[in-house]
Design an enzyme around this catalytic site. Structure first.
Site, PDB file in Angstrom:
ATOM      1  N   GLU A  49       0.878  -1.161   0.000  1.00  0.00           N
ATOM      2  CA  GLU A  49       0.000   0.000   0.000  1.00  0.00           C
ATOM      3  C   GLU A  49       0.925   1.222   0.000  1.00  0.00           C
ATOM      4  O   GLU A  49       1.796   1.325   0.869  1.00  0.00           O
ATOM      5  CB  GLU A  49      -0.869  -0.011   1.268  1.00  0.00           C
ATOM      6  CG  GLU A  49      -1.839   1.133   1.279  1.00  0.00           C
ATOM      7  CD  GLU A  49      -2.711   1.178   2.536  1.00  0.00           C
ATOM      8  OE1 GLU A  49      -2.684   0.222   3.336  1.00  0.00           O
ATOM      9  OE2 GLU A  49      -3.396   2.198   2.712  1.00  0.00           O
ATOM     10  N   ARG A 276       5.088 -12.940   9.585  1.00  0.00           N
ATOM     11  CA  ARG A 276       5.778 -11.703   9.237  1.00  0.00           C
ATOM     12  C   ARG A 276       7.116 -11.639   9.946  1.00  0.00           C
ATOM     13  O   ARG A 276       7.353 -12.369  10.914  1.00  0.00           O
ATOM     14  CB  ARG A 276       4.927 -10.485   9.587  1.00  0.00           C
ATOM     15  CG  ARG A 276       4.689 -10.290  11.072  1.00  0.00           C
ATOM     16  CD  ARG A 276       3.569  -9.295  11.345  1.00  0.00           C
ATOM     17  NE  ARG A 276       3.909  -7.942  11.002  1.00  0.00           N
ATOM     18  CZ  ARG A 276       3.341  -7.223  10.027  1.00  0.00           C
ATOM     19  NH1 ARG A 276       2.408  -7.754   9.274  1.00  0.00           N
ATOM     20  NH2 ARG A 276       3.689  -5.992   9.793  1.00  0.00           N
ATOM     21  N   LYS A 286       4.447   0.745   9.272  1.00  0.00           N
ATOM     22  CA  LYS A 286       4.550   2.023   8.578  1.00  0.00           C
ATOM     23  C   LYS A 286       3.918   3.157   9.378  1.00  0.00           C
ATOM     24  O   LYS A 286       4.416   4.272   9.372  1.00  0.00           O
ATOM     25  CB  LYS A 286       3.878   1.910   7.209  1.00  0.00           C
ATOM     26  CG  LYS A 286       4.766   1.206   6.198  1.00  0.00           C
ATOM     27  CD  LYS A 286       4.147   1.213   4.828  1.00  0.00           C
ATOM     28  CE  LYS A 286       3.034   0.196   4.760  1.00  0.00           C
ATOM     29  NZ  LYS A 286       2.530  -0.020   3.409  1.00  0.00           N
TER      30      LYS A 286
HETATM   31  P1  ATP Z   1       2.918  -2.251   7.985  1.00  0.00           P
HETATM   32  O1  ATP Z   1       2.498  -3.198   9.068  1.00  0.00           O
HETATM   33  O2  ATP Z   1       4.343  -1.897   8.041  1.00  0.00           O
HETATM   34  O3  ATP Z   1       2.020  -1.068   7.845  1.00  0.00           O
HETATM   35  P2  ATP Z   1       1.522  -3.485   5.868  1.00  0.00           P
HETATM   36  O4  ATP Z   1       1.322  -4.944   5.923  1.00  0.00           O
HETATM   37  O5  ATP Z   1       0.375  -2.619   6.166  1.00  0.00           O
HETATM   38  O6  ATP Z   1       2.799  -3.122   6.696  1.00  0.00           O
HETATM   39  P3  ATP Z   1       1.607  -3.355   3.056  1.00  0.00           P
HETATM   40  O7  ATP Z   1       2.072  -2.251   2.208  1.00  0.00           O
HETATM   41  O8  ATP Z   1       0.181  -3.681   3.073  1.00  0.00           O
HETATM   42  O9  ATP Z   1       2.108  -3.027   4.501  1.00  0.00           O
HETATM   43  O10 ATP Z   1       2.490  -4.656   2.802  1.00  0.00           O
HETATM   44  C1  ATP Z   1       2.846  -5.156   1.552  1.00  0.00           C
HETATM   45  C2  ATP Z   1       3.191  -6.606   1.703  1.00  0.00           C
HETATM   46  O11 ATP Z   1       4.292  -6.752   2.590  1.00  0.00           O
HETATM   47  C3  ATP Z   1       2.046  -7.406   2.292  1.00  0.00           C
HETATM   48  O12 ATP Z   1       1.900  -8.593   1.558  1.00  0.00           O
HETATM   49  C4  ATP Z   1       2.477  -7.675   3.698  1.00  0.00           C
HETATM   50  O13 ATP Z   1       1.955  -8.866   4.163  1.00  0.00           O
HETATM   51  C5  ATP Z   1       3.998  -7.705   3.571  1.00  0.00           C
HETATM   52  N1  ATP Z   1       4.630  -7.319   4.839  1.00  0.00           N
HETATM   53  C6  ATP Z   1       4.424  -6.194   5.545  1.00  0.00           C
HETATM   54  N2  ATP Z   1       5.121  -6.213   6.691  1.00  0.00           N
HETATM   55  C7  ATP Z   1       5.790  -7.403   6.715  1.00  0.00           C
HETATM   56  C8  ATP Z   1       6.687  -8.026   7.635  1.00  0.00           C
HETATM   57  N3  ATP Z   1       7.031  -7.445   8.779  1.00  0.00           N
HETATM   58  N4  ATP Z   1       7.170  -9.251   7.318  1.00  0.00           N
HETATM   59  C9  ATP Z   1       6.838  -9.849   6.155  1.00  0.00           C
HETATM   60  N5  ATP Z   1       5.994  -9.319   5.258  1.00  0.00           N
HETATM   61  C10 ATP Z   1       5.470  -8.106   5.523  1.00  0.00           C
HETATM   62 MG    MG Z   2      -1.486  -2.711   5.129  1.00  0.00          MG
END
Ligand code: ATP
Ligand code: MG
Length: 575
Positions: A49, A276, A286
């Site tokens: 995102e 994760r 984020k």
């Molecule tokens: P954040 O928790 O940092 O806001 P998010 O999951 O909201 O992260 P996205 O931009 O939606 O961020 O993530 C893009 C991809 O990265 C998704 O498939 C998510 O599952 C993966 N991802 C995000 N954080 C991690 C992590 N700590 N370990 C592994 N994969 C991750």
């Molecule tokens: Mg997200």
């Protein structure tokens, strides 16, 4: 980059991309391939995102998704921006994400997609659900929806609008689309089951009104599809075969499947969840990282203390070390916390092989060789990289006045201090054995200003002559030849192992490490560093790995970041 460097990079890259071990996801995929599924064509996607910069957690997902596509002939990985929330998304983030994925070493080429490109199709799918009696327009407010939803142990109640006719729903949804209602006044909800034990199945909202400009579609839309509706359909539209996401989406999977089961889509992807990455002493969210940026706790998303890929890059991390780390931690179904030391270990391993050695004195004190001729300059041959025989040697100018590290001298040393002290001998790296005879202090402050020493001309290292052995060797630079630099020493951003676990009633920002940055402005570096390019990486002998800062360094004023110490100083402190 020299050809030779490029070659070693390429072969390293090759070695890295071979998975050292398989994991449950790769096993599922190879079984699917064996069974002839998807006609042998695997399609994965990385779906960020664009509401912040990518961090090391995302690197795990990137390495998994793009890694699988590299390992399987004919497979591809899409970069898809999950841009359904107009309020938080910006082009700056899109650009940084693309840069970071490329920097990690992965190609998406033309496979760059945006969920917002599917808004028309998603709208049609929503209309289809309404026609099929599977979705309805709901008038409840946000608070009422929450109240009607129940709790995991108490079933929810049906919305009073649940049984609206298809005709009425179509009209209302059209009015939503045409901007006839205010934000929050209506939602489109899937008609599933208000008594489902899975809260996500209790008539979830699939469209909401948001009168906000979108970074790509501008003011075309005032209704936006929700994540759970968008994601599965985007996967299906793109022909994704394996939709890999983190464990918190496991509870969303029934909804992912429900949407696809109730619509006729070009393909039928499958969601698989993995754990994760959590890193000790690090915040990986984020939202939280944005807070640090907005509070001014760090200088920006690319502050070298940030776990963002842009921060790690500026700090001096290599993409190889991050990919290696991701391979080593593997992919499992169990949440755990990975020790930050593992990431640093992977970095040291890589830099030890690739970084040129340099002599630098961070906290200088002047040392005068009283028996060395005033105008004489010698050139001492120094090895560029003992780990790489091809890296060659360079010449270090040596003269009567030198700088050594203030910490390498003690006036009243304990027994095990093998560096310089009054009356003691030490070797100057690549140079002579010297002895300290006098200490000159500032009469007012008592601070040491000069160390007067004599050198033994018979002890030049590398001269081929047998020479005496002394216990300590210290580094040095020539006063007249060395160049000044500012060196920034970075340390962990947080002092608490799990800073974002706020169950103890503390807030993560309370655990910021006040010593995470120390700026040394009087450092002196050997002259070969003159004109060093932003981003250049090297090892300061005996100190650690460093790189030229890519933002603040100028040819006149070098600014250098400490990437990582030579050894894990924290492990020592714990003992
Ligand atoms: P954040 O928790 O940092 O806001 P998010 O999951 O909201 O992260 P996205 O931009 O939606 O961020 O993530 C893009 C991809 O990265 C998704 O498939 C998510 O599952 C993966 N991802 C995000 N954080 C991690 C992590 N700590 N370990 C592994 N994969 C991750
Ligand atoms: Mg997200």
């Amino acid at each position: 980059m020299s050809n030779r460097q490029a070659n070693t990079e390429a072969s390293k890259r090759e070695a890295d991309s071979k998975p050292e071990s398989s994991d449950f996801i790769r096993e599922i995929i190879s079984k699917d391939l064996q069974q002839g599924m998807d006609e042998g064509k695997i399609v994965t996607r990385f779906p960020p995102e664009p509401n912040g910069y990518l961090h090391i957690g995302h690197a795990k997902s990137i390495c998994l998704n793009f890694g699988i596509s590299e390992e399987n002939t004919g497979a591809v990985c899409h970069l898809r921006f999950d841009d359904t929330n107009p309020a938080k998304e910006e082009t700056e983030y899109v650009d940084s994400i693309k840069e970071d994925v490329k920097w990690l070493g992965f190609e998406f080429g033309e496979k760059e997609f945006y969920a917002s490109d599917y808004f028309d199709r998603l709208h049609e799918y929503a209309v289809q659900l309404i026609r099929d009696g599977k979705a309805f327009v709901c008038d409840l407010t946000k608070a009422e929806i929450a109240e009607y939803r129940g709790t995991p142990t108490v079933p929810g109640k049906n919305s009073p609008n649940r049984e609206r006719s298809v005709e009425e729903n179509l009209t209302l949804f059209d009015k939503m689309k045409n901007g006839e209602f205010a934000d929050g006044e209506k939602t489109l909800r899937a008609k599933i089951d208000m008594s489902s034990p899975n809260m996500h199945m209790r008539d979830p909202a699939i469209y909401r009104i948001r009168k906000t400009l979108h970074h790509r579609t501008g003011d075309k839309w005032v209704i936006y599809p929700m994540y759970d509706f968008t994601h599965c359909l985007s996967d299906a539209i793109e022909g994704i075969t394996h939709s890999l996401c983190t464990l918190e989406f496991e509870v969303h999977r029934p909804l992912y499947d429900w949407v696809l089961d109730h619509l006729s889509t070009p393909s039928r992807p499958r969601q698989i969840e993995f754990a994760r990455l959590n890193l000790s002493y690090t915040a990986l969210s984020k939202r939280k990282l944005l807070q640090l940026v907005e509070n001014g706790d760090v200088s920006g998303w690319n502050d070298p203390r940030m776990p963002t890929l842009s921060g790690l890059r500026r700090r001096g991390y290599t993409p190889e070390s991050i990919r290696k780390f991701c391979t080593q931690i593997g992919v499992t179904k169990f949440n755990s916390v990975t020790d930050l030391a593992r990431l640093e270990h992977s970095l040291r391993e890589d830099l030890n092989k690739s970084a040129h050695r340099v002599m630098a004195v961070l906290k200088p004190v002047k040392l005068i060789l009283t028996n060395y001729p005033e105008d004489q300059v010698e050139e001492m041959e120094a090895v560029n990289n003992p780990e790489d025989p091809d890296a060659g040697t360079r010449l270090l100018p040596f003269s009567r006045e030198l700088f050594i590290e203030r910490d390498d001298f003690m006036e009243d040393p304990p027994k095990k201090f093998f560096r310089l002290a009054p009356g003691r001998e030490v070797r100057l790296r690549y140079g002579y054995i010297i002895q300290c005879n006098a200490v000159v202090k500032n009469p007012d402050t008592g601070e040491i200003e000069e160390l007067h020493c004599t050198y033994d001309p018979e002890t030049k290292s590398g001269s081929g002559k047998p020479t005496r052995k002394v216990k300590g060797t210290i580094h040095w630079v020539s006063v007249q030849h060395s160049i000044p630099a500012e060196v920034r020493l970075y340390d962990r951003l947080f002092t608490k192992e799990n800073p974002t676990d706020e169950k103890d009633g503390t807030v993560f920002t309370e655990h910021l490490n006040s010593d995470s940055l120390a700026i040394l402005s009087k450092c002196r570096i050997e002259p070969s560093m003159k004109g060093a390019l932003p981003g250049a990486r090297f090892q300061f002998e005996r100190i650690g790995y460093f790189c030229v800062d890519s933002i603040d360094s100028t040819p006149d004023q070098l600014v250098i970041n400490r990437t990582v110490t030579l050894r894990d100083a924290w492990a020592k402190r714990k003992r």
